[in-house]
Design an enzyme around this catalytic site. Structure first.
Site, short mmCIF file in Angstrom:
data_model
loop_
_atom_site.label_atom_id
_atom_site.label_comp_id
_atom_site.label_asym_id
_atom_site.label_seq_id
_atom_site.Cartn_x
_atom_site.Cartn_y
_atom_site.Cartn_z
N LYS A 203 0.86 -1.19 0.00
CA LYS A 203 0.00 0.00 0.00
C LYS A 203 0.89 1.23 0.00
CE LYS A 203 -3.02 2.17 3.39
NZ LYS A 203 -4.14 1.91 4.28
C1 R5P Z 1 -2.31 4.43 6.90
O1 R5P Z 1 -1.79 3.38 6.89
C2 R5P Z 1 -3.59 4.73 7.52
O2 R5P Z 1 -3.68 4.03 8.66
C3 R5P Z 1 -4.75 4.49 6.58
O3 R5P Z 1 -5.12 3.14 6.54
C4 R5P Z 1 -4.45 4.92 5.20
O4 R5P Z 1 -3.76 6.13 5.22
C5 R5P Z 1 -5.66 4.96 4.31
O5 R5P Z 1 -6.51 5.93 4.70
P1 R5P Z 1 -6.64 7.31 3.93
O6 R5P Z 1 -7.25 6.99 2.61
O7 R5P Z 1 -7.51 8.12 4.81
O8 R5P Z 1 -5.25 7.87 3.75
#
Ligand code: R5P
Length: 292
Positions: A203
């Protein structure tokens, strides 16, 4: 007991027809074990090859983030529209009904908050992940962080080892420190480090320039985080571009649960990710659903 007297001799052996040996649809994961493939196939659609993960793990470092103050009120209504949910064990046990049967990407590392210095993390017990029926284990990897790079890469390698023991795949999450630039050079380096150390999925963030460099230099599927809340049209555009340039999905939080119409937004993101809707089409869908 099987009755030996009525055991009929088999005769349909398909002699001359080679046994079908299916490939596997997810990049870089053809050689992993059956249980891991089964779990990944619950997260990524074997039909589109893509996924819409709903992330609401922010509280583990940020406390009650806007939109996540009452997860029972804001997130539970979204669950049925997500392919996978990404959260922490505390919220899972205390608030998320176990009746939705959504695959869980479990936040598997923790340790510090925005009040101190991020990424000084340890891992959960792998048996806890098994008890919670996790389909994916997620930990932060802070490449380039002088204090915590080594610690977080060690966490990733340990997580991969533990998950492999139980057939649970791993998600490496690139944590980009404030002082680092989220450009293709950095993101491909950090994402590649995750994959080289065994992450089955990575990710990371989308970047405007040369995102294809990131998706092409990483041998496993990439999902993008959404980042800070954007206007809905812009968030849909970002999701479209990321998929168009080789991402296998989104793991999106704030751009969904902080939207004026979270269900409409989640459905519009799904249309982009799974059905190839263009940004304008998806935004139109969002507006139609929002006004219903
Ligand atoms: C990062 O690992 C955070 O914990 C979230 O899971 C991630 O940033 C995804 O959320 P957002 O789309 O709000 O950035």
């Amino acid at each position: 007991m099987p009755d030996n007297d009525s055991n009929v001799q088999g005769k349909n052996y398909g002699i001359g027809i080679p046994q079908k040996t299916e490939g596997y649809f997810l990049k870089g994961n053809a050689h992993i074990d059956w249980g891991m493939k089964d779990r990944l196939s619950r997260i990524f659609s074997p039909k589109s090859g893509h996924t819409v993960m709903l992330a609401f793990d922010h509280g583990y470092i940020m406390g009650p983030t806007s939109g996540l103050e009452r997860i029972d009120l804001t997130i539970t209504p979204l669950l049925e529209y997500a392919d996978c949910i990404m959260c922490c064990r505390g919220i899972l046990r205390s608030v998320i009904p176990p009746t939705y049967n959504k695959p869980i990407s479990l936040r598997y590392s923790a340790g510090s908050t925005i009040l101190t210095y991020l990424n000084d993390e340890c891992l959960l017990d792998v048996e806890e992940a098994v008890r919670l029926n996790a389909s994916l284990l997620a930990c932060m990897v802070a490449v380039g962080d002088p204090k915590h790079e080594a610690l977080t890469i060690r966490n990733l390698t340990k997580m991969v080892d533990l998950g492999t023991r139980y057939g649970i795949p791993s998600l490496g999450v690139t944590a980009v420190g404030k002082e680092l630039v989220r450009d293709a050079r950095y993101l491909s380096l950090a994402s590649r480090v995750c994959a080289e150390n065994g992450a089955h999925v990575v990710k990371t963030y989308y970047c405007e320039e040369n995102f294809e460099q990131v998706t092409n230099s990483v041998p496993v599927p990439i999902v993008i985080a959404g980042g800070k809340k954007l206007p809905e049209r812009d968030a849909l555009e970002m999701a479209y571009r990321a998929i168009d340039q080789g991402a296998a999905g989104v793991d999106m939080g704030r751009n969904i649960f902080q939207s004026d119409a979270p269900i409409a937004m989640l459905k519009a993101v799904r249309a982009v990710v799974h059905e190839g809707f263009k940004p304008d089409q998806a935004f139109e869908l969002y507006q139609t659903l929002k006004n219903q």
